[in-house]
Design a protein around this motif. Structure first.
Motif, PDB file in Angstrom:
ATOM      1  N   VAL A  25       1.151  -1.645  -5.950  1.00 20.05           N
ATOM      2  CA  VAL A  25       1.103  -2.436  -4.794  1.00 20.05           C
ATOM      3  C   VAL A  25       0.353  -1.638  -3.501  1.00 20.05           C
ATOM      4  O   VAL A  25       0.969  -0.784  -3.308  1.00 20.05           O
ATOM      5  N   ASP A  26      -0.499  -2.162  -3.063  1.00 24.45           N
ATOM      6  CA  ASP A  26      -1.308  -1.575  -1.845  1.00 24.45           C
ATOM      7  C   ASP A  26      -0.378  -1.500  -0.533  1.00 24.45           C
ATOM      8  O   ASP A  26      -0.718  -0.389   0.183  1.00 24.45           O
ATOM      9  N   CYS A  27       0.097  -2.480  -0.251  1.00 24.04           N
ATOM     10  CA  CYS A  27       0.817  -2.657   0.927  1.00 24.04           C
ATOM     11  C   CYS A  27       1.720  -3.714   0.734  1.00 24.04           C
ATOM     12  O   CYS A  27       1.580  -4.708  -0.199  1.00 24.04           O
ATOM     13  N   ALA A  28       2.696  -4.020   1.775  1.00 23.92           N
ATOM     14  CA  ALA A  28       3.838  -4.891   1.512  1.00 23.92           C
ATOM     15  C   ALA A  28       4.360  -5.498   3.053  1.00 23.92           C
ATOM     16  O   ALA A  28       4.121  -4.522   3.912  1.00 23.92           O
ATOM     17  N   LEU A  37       6.281   0.035  -4.396  1.00 21.59           N
ATOM     18  CA  LEU A  37       4.516   0.096  -4.264  1.00 21.59           C
ATOM     19  C   LEU A  37       4.065   1.009  -5.205  1.00 21.59           C
ATOM     20  O   LEU A  37       2.975   0.752  -5.577  1.00 21.59           O
ATOM     21  N   LEU A  58       7.222   5.877   3.059  1.00 22.70           N
ATOM     22  CA  LEU A  58       6.445   4.637   3.726  1.00 22.70           C
ATOM     23  C   LEU A  58       5.947   4.757   5.164  1.00 22.70           C
ATOM     24  O   LEU A  58       6.765   5.221   6.008  1.00 22.70           O
ATOM     25  N   TYR A  72       3.019   1.006   3.614  1.00 22.84           N
ATOM     26  CA  TYR A  72       2.013   1.370   2.633  1.00 22.84           C
ATOM     27  C   TYR A  72       2.408   3.075   2.475  1.00 22.84           C
ATOM     28  O   TYR A  72       2.943   3.473   3.340  1.00 22.84           O
TER      29      TYR A  72
END
Length: 316
Positions: A139-142, A134, A153, A273
Motif C-alpha cells: 500500500v502506497d499510503c493510508a 503498508l 511511518l 506512508y
C-alpha cells in the motif's frame, strides 16, 4: 546484472522479510528475486541476508548497505520525477488504504474531481477498518483515524473526526431516552470491536471537565463502520459513530442524537506512508488532494465542531 534493479529487489526483501512477497509486489518470478540478490552479494563480496526456511534477516553488512540503497533509490526517483513533473501528469497505479465509512461517505463521492485533475492515475482503494501493513501489503499510503503508534511511518495530519451518540426513533420509543451516560447500563448498545485485537471499544463522554468511560452492554458487536450504522438504523440499540456517517440519517429523521451535552473524544485523521520511501509524485498529489478535500469538508476540517450539539432527543 542490473545493479539498480538488484538494489530495488534487495530493499524490498529487507522491508518484507520475504523473497516470495517481494516477487509478488514487484511482479517478478521468485527465482529472479533470489538470483538478483545472490548476484548483488557476489558483486559486493559480502553476505547481505541470512536465509532460513522460516525467515530472512539482514546481516550487519546488509543493514549498512540497505541504508545506502534506500538513499540512492530515493535520489534517483527524485531526480527522474523532478524532470517529469513539469512535462507530464503523475501516472500509474496508486494503492490507498482507507476506513470503510470514510471511503464510502466522503472519498468515493469526491473522486470524479480527483480523476478530472489526475486522469493518468489508476487508483486502488483498500477499504477496510483493519489497520493495514503498508509495506507488507504493497500500500502506497493510508488514511487513518486515531492515535498513531507505528513510528516507522511518516504522518501528515489532515482532519479530525467527531462522534455522535444516537439511536433510531423506534428504539427510543420502546426503551426511552437516556439522560446521562450512567443510564446506558439499562439500555441496549451496539458495540464496535477492533478488527486487529478483537477488543470491544469502551465509550467515552465528556461534559464541563467531567469524564466518563464505560463499557456498553449490547447484544451485537461489529467491526465495519457501515454495518455498524445499519445496526443502529435497524433499532438494535444506541450507537456511537462518526458524525459524517450519521448526519444524513439524523437530518432525514432516521436517527436521533442522544446525550447531546456529553461529547466523545474527537480523533485526529492522518495520511501515512513509509518513511524509507521517497514520496512519489502520485502519492504527493493524492496527499495534497485529500488535505484540500478535508479542509473544505464541514465535519472533517481541522477545528470543526461536533454536529448536533445541544439537540434534545424525544422518544417517538
Amino acid at each position: 546484472m542490473n545493479k539498480f534493479q538488484a538494489m530495488e529487489v534487495f530493499v524490498q526483501v529487507v522491508d518484507t522479510g520475504s523473497f516470495t512477497r517481494t516477487a509478488e509486489l514487484l511482479n517478478l518470478p521468485k527465482a529472479s528475486v533470489s538470483t538478483l540478490v545472490q548476484a548483488l552479494e557476489a558483486s559486493l563480496s559480502a553476505k547481505l541476508l541470512h536465509r532460513t526456511t522460516r525467515q530472512v534477516t539482514v546481516t550487519s553488512d546488509g543493514a549498512a548497505y540497505y541504508e545506502r540503497c534506500v538513499r540512492i533509490l530515493s535520489d534517483v526517483r527524485e531526480a527522474e520525477e523532478s524532470l517529469s513533473r513539469m512535462r507530464v501528469n503523475p501516472s500509474g497505479r496508486l494503492r490507498v488504504g482507507t476506513p470503510t465509512g470514510l471511503s464510502s461517505e466522503i472519498l468515493v463521492p469526491a473522486l470524479p474531481a480527483f480523476f478530472e485533475r489526475y486522469p493518468d492515475i489508476t487508483l486502488e482503494l483498500d477499504s477496510t477498518d483493519r489497520p493495514v501493513d503498508l509495506v507488507e501489503e504493497g500500500v502506497d499510503c493510508a488514511i487513518r483515524g486515531g492515535p498513531l503508534f507505528d513510528t516507522s511511518l511518516i504522518a501528515r495530519r489532515v482532519g479530525i473526526i467527531h462522534f455522535v451518540t444516537a439511536a433510531a426513533p423506534s428504539y427510543l420509543a420502546r426503551f426511552g431516552v437516556p439522560q446521562h451516560p450512567d443510564d446506558l447500563a439499562r439500555h441496549r448498545c451496539v458495540n464496535y470491536f477492533s478488527a486487529k485485537t478483537g477488543k470491544v471499544h469502551d465509550w467515552d463522554f465528556n461534559r464541563d471537565g467531567e469524564r466518563i468511560e464505560v463499557p456498553m452492554p449490547g447484544v451485537i458487536a461489529l467491526n465495519d463502520s457501515n454495518a455498524y450504522v445499519q445496526a443502529g438504523l435497524a433499532g438494535l440499540g444506541i450507537i456511537q459513530m462518526t458524525d459524517y456517517l450519521l448526519t444524513k440519517h439524523v437530518e432525514a429523521g432516521r436517527m436521533v442524537p442522544v446525550l447531546p451535552d456529553w461529547v466523545s473524544d474527537p480523533l485526529p485523521v492522518h495520511i501515512v506512508y513509509p518513511q524509507n520511501r521517497h514520496m512519489s509524485a502520485k502519492v504527493r498529489v493524492f496527499v495534497e488532494w485529500v488535505s484540500e478535500l478535508f479542509a473544505n469538508h464541514p465535519q472533517m476540517r481541522l477545528g470543526a465542531r461536533p454536529a448536533f450539539a445541544g439537540q434534545v432527543a424525544e422518544a417517538a
